[in-house]
Design a protein around this motif. Structure first.
Motif, mmCIF file in Angstrom:
data_model
loop_
_atom_site.group_PDB
_atom_site.id
_atom_site.type_symbol
_atom_site.label_atom_id
_atom_site.label_comp_id
_atom_site.label_asym_id
_atom_site.label_seq_id
_atom_site.Cartn_x
_atom_site.Cartn_y
_atom_site.Cartn_z
ATOM 1 N N ASN A 69 48.616 42.600 40.600
ATOM 2 C CA ASN A 69 47.617 43.165 39.693
ATOM 3 C C ASN A 69 48.215 43.955 38.542
ATOM 4 O O ASN A 69 47.567 44.136 37.522
ATOM 5 N N ASP A 70 49.446 44.427 38.689
ATOM 6 C CA ASP A 70 50.058 45.161 37.577
ATOM 7 C C ASP A 70 50.721 44.226 36.563
ATOM 8 O O ASP A 70 51.243 44.664 35.551
ATOM 9 N N GLY A 71 50.670 42.929 36.833
ATOM 10 C CA GLY A 71 51.213 41.947 35.897
ATOM 11 C C GLY A 71 52.701 41.716 36.024
ATOM 12 O O GLY A 71 53.257 40.867 35.336
ATOM 13 N N HIS A 72 53.366 42.431 36.911
ATOM 14 C CA HIS A 72 54.811 42.282 37.044
ATOM 15 C C HIS A 72 55.185 40.906 37.568
ATOM 16 O O HIS A 72 56.098 40.271 37.062
ATOM 17 N N ASP A 73 54.495 40.451 38.595
ATOM 18 C CA ASP A 73 54.825 39.165 39.208
ATOM 19 C C ASP A 73 53.816 38.081 38.861
ATOM 20 O O ASP A 73 53.810 37.017 39.479
ATOM 21 N N THR A 74 52.951 38.352 37.896
ATOM 22 C CA THR A 74 51.954 37.374 37.487
ATOM 23 C C THR A 74 52.010 37.245 35.965
ATOM 24 O O THR A 74 53.057 36.969 35.423
ATOM 25 N N SER A 75 50.918 37.483 35.290
ATOM 26 C CA SER A 75 50.891 37.369 33.828
ATOM 27 C C SER A 75 50.026 38.468 33.238
ATOM 28 O O SER A 75 49.285 39.146 33.960
ATOM 29 N N LEU A 76 50.100 38.611 31.937
ATOM 30 C CA LEU A 76 49.245 39.576 31.261
ATOM 31 C C LEU A 76 47.776 39.229 31.445
ATOM 32 O O LEU A 76 46.943 40.112 31.639
ATOM 33 N N ASP A 77 47.442 37.952 31.378
ATOM 34 C CA ASP A 77 46.046 37.542 31.583
ATOM 35 C C ASP A 77 45.571 37.917 32.982
ATOM 36 O O ASP A 77 44.455 38.401 33.153
ATOM 37 N N TYR A 78 46.405 37.692 33.978
ATOM 38 C CA TYR A 78 46.055 38.030 35.354
ATOM 39 C C TYR A 78 45.786 39.532 35.469
ATOM 40 O O TYR A 78 44.777 39.961 36.013
ATOM 41 N N ALA A 79 46.701 40.334 34.921
ATOM 42 C CA ALA A 79 46.565 41.793 34.997
ATOM 43 C C ALA A 79 45.353 42.277 34.209
ATOM 44 O O ALA A 79 44.633 43.171 34.658
ATOM 45 N N ALA A 80 45.121 41.689 33.048
ATOM 46 C CA ALA A 80 43.973 42.097 32.228
ATOM 47 C C ALA A 80 42.665 41.776 32.940
ATOM 48 O O ALA A 80 41.735 42.584 32.933
ATOM 49 N N THR A 106 48.176 53.068 31.840
ATOM 50 C CA THR A 106 49.487 52.810 31.242
ATOM 51 C C THR A 106 49.948 51.439 31.698
ATOM 52 O O THR A 106 49.869 51.109 32.879
ATOM 53 N N PHE A 107 50.432 50.668 30.752
ATOM 54 C CA PHE A 107 50.832 49.291 31.033
ATOM 55 C C PHE A 107 52.173 49.036 30.373
ATOM 56 O O PHE A 107 52.328 49.254 29.173
ATOM 57 N N ASP A 108 53.151 48.567 31.162
ATOM 58 C CA ASP A 108 54.476 48.354 30.590
ATOM 59 C C ASP A 108 55.000 46.937 30.771
ATOM 60 O O ASP A 108 56.165 46.672 30.526
ATOM 61 N N GLU A 109 54.153 46.020 31.180
ATOM 62 C CA GLU A 109 54.577 44.621 31.292
ATOM 63 C C GLU A 109 54.148 43.893 30.021
ATOM 64 O O GLU A 109 53.080 44.147 29.489
ATOM 65 N N ASN A 110 54.973 42.961 29.532
ATOM 66 C CA ASN A 110 54.589 42.295 28.291
ATOM 67 C C ASN A 110 54.862 40.804 28.270
ATOM 68 O O ASN A 110 54.724 40.180 27.231
ATOM 69 N N ASP A 111 55.272 40.203 29.381
ATOM 70 C CA ASP A 111 55.544 38.762 29.421
ATOM 71 C C ASP A 111 56.565 38.336 28.369
ATOM 72 O O ASP A 111 56.595 37.192 27.952
ATOM 73 N N TYR A 112 57.367 39.279 27.904
ATOM 74 C CA TYR A 112 58.404 39.022 26.912
ATOM 75 C C TYR A 112 57.835 38.464 25.605
ATOM 76 O O TYR A 112 58.505 37.798 24.850
ATOM 77 N N ILE A 113 56.555 38.772 25.354
ATOM 78 C CA ILE A 113 55.908 38.345 24.114
ATOM 79 C C ILE A 113 56.420 39.193 22.957
ATOM 80 O O ILE A 113 56.629 38.706 21.853
ATOM 81 N N LEU A 114 56.615 40.454 23.231
ATOM 82 C CA LEU A 114 57.083 41.376 22.192
ATOM 83 C C LEU A 114 58.596 41.479 22.243
ATOM 84 O O LEU A 114 59.211 41.344 23.296
ATOM 85 N N GLU A 115 59.189 41.766 21.112
ATOM 86 C CA GLU A 115 60.639 41.902 21.061
ATOM 87 C C GLU A 115 61.107 43.068 21.934
ATOM 88 O O GLU A 115 62.082 42.972 22.651
ATOM 89 N N ASP A 116 60.405 44.166 21.842
ATOM 90 C CA ASP A 116 60.727 45.342 22.656
ATOM 91 C C ASP A 116 59.703 45.456 23.760
ATOM 92 O O ASP A 116 58.552 45.078 23.599
ATOM 93 N N ASN A 117 60.103 45.991 24.895
ATOM 94 C CA ASN A 117 59.159 46.213 25.983
ATOM 95 C C ASN A 117 58.442 47.533 25.721
ATOM 96 O O ASN A 117 58.847 48.587 26.168
ATOM 97 N N LEU A 118 57.373 47.475 24.932
ATOM 98 C CA LEU A 118 56.618 48.663 24.574
ATOM 99 C C LEU A 118 55.715 49.076 25.730
ATOM 100 O O LEU A 118 55.223 48.244 26.481
#
Length: 136
Positions: A69-80, A106-118
């Motif tokens: 659910n935090d998107g770490h082992d799934t995807s941003l869509d799953y977490a959202a 607070t959300f820190d997973e980004n599926d490597y979509i962004l250059e930096d892990n914001l």
């Protein structure tokens, strides 16, 4: 803590790999982990609904989703989708959003979509004014 097995579990993770100690800051504090009364206040996330229904939600609650659910082992869509299903019903409750409630997401997973892990943080509550900013 979603999937927290209780009983002051201080292991690294559960066998199903859905709960990780690193997401539970309280169990790492000796004065909590070694004090059964204080440690018993760390509970499985399933208790939040019962606490809301019987009016016993603590003044301070820290909710950590599991690794799916935090998107770490799934995807941003799953977490959202999980966050929407989890949070929207609570925000609609007058007894939850009573004028004093502040929800911090607070959300820190980004599926490597962004250059930096914001790290994204949102504040929800009656005392919060709408605003967007980005720290450099």
């Amino acid at each position: 803590m979603e999937k927290y097995p209780g009983n002051c579990f201080a292991g690294t993770r559960t066998s199903d790999k859905l709960y990780y100690r690193k997401h539970n800051p309280f169990i790492s504090a000796n004065n909590i982990r070694e004090n059964p009364e204080r440690c018993a206040k760390i509970v499985n996330a399933d208790e939040i609904e019962a606490d809301l229904d019987n009016g016993s939600l603590p003044q301070f609650s820290f909710y950590t989703p599991d690794m799916n659910n935090d998107g770490h082992d799934t995807s941003l869509d799953y977490a959202a989708n999980w966050l929407q299903g989890f949070l929207e019903p609570k925000l609609a409750r007058k007894d939850f959003m009573d004028g004093e409630t502040l929800v911090i997401v607070t959300f820190d997973e980004n599926d490597y979509i962004l250059e930096d892990n914001l790290v994204w943080t949102g504040l929800i509550g009656s005392g919060v004014q709408a605003r967007q900013s980005r720290a450099a």
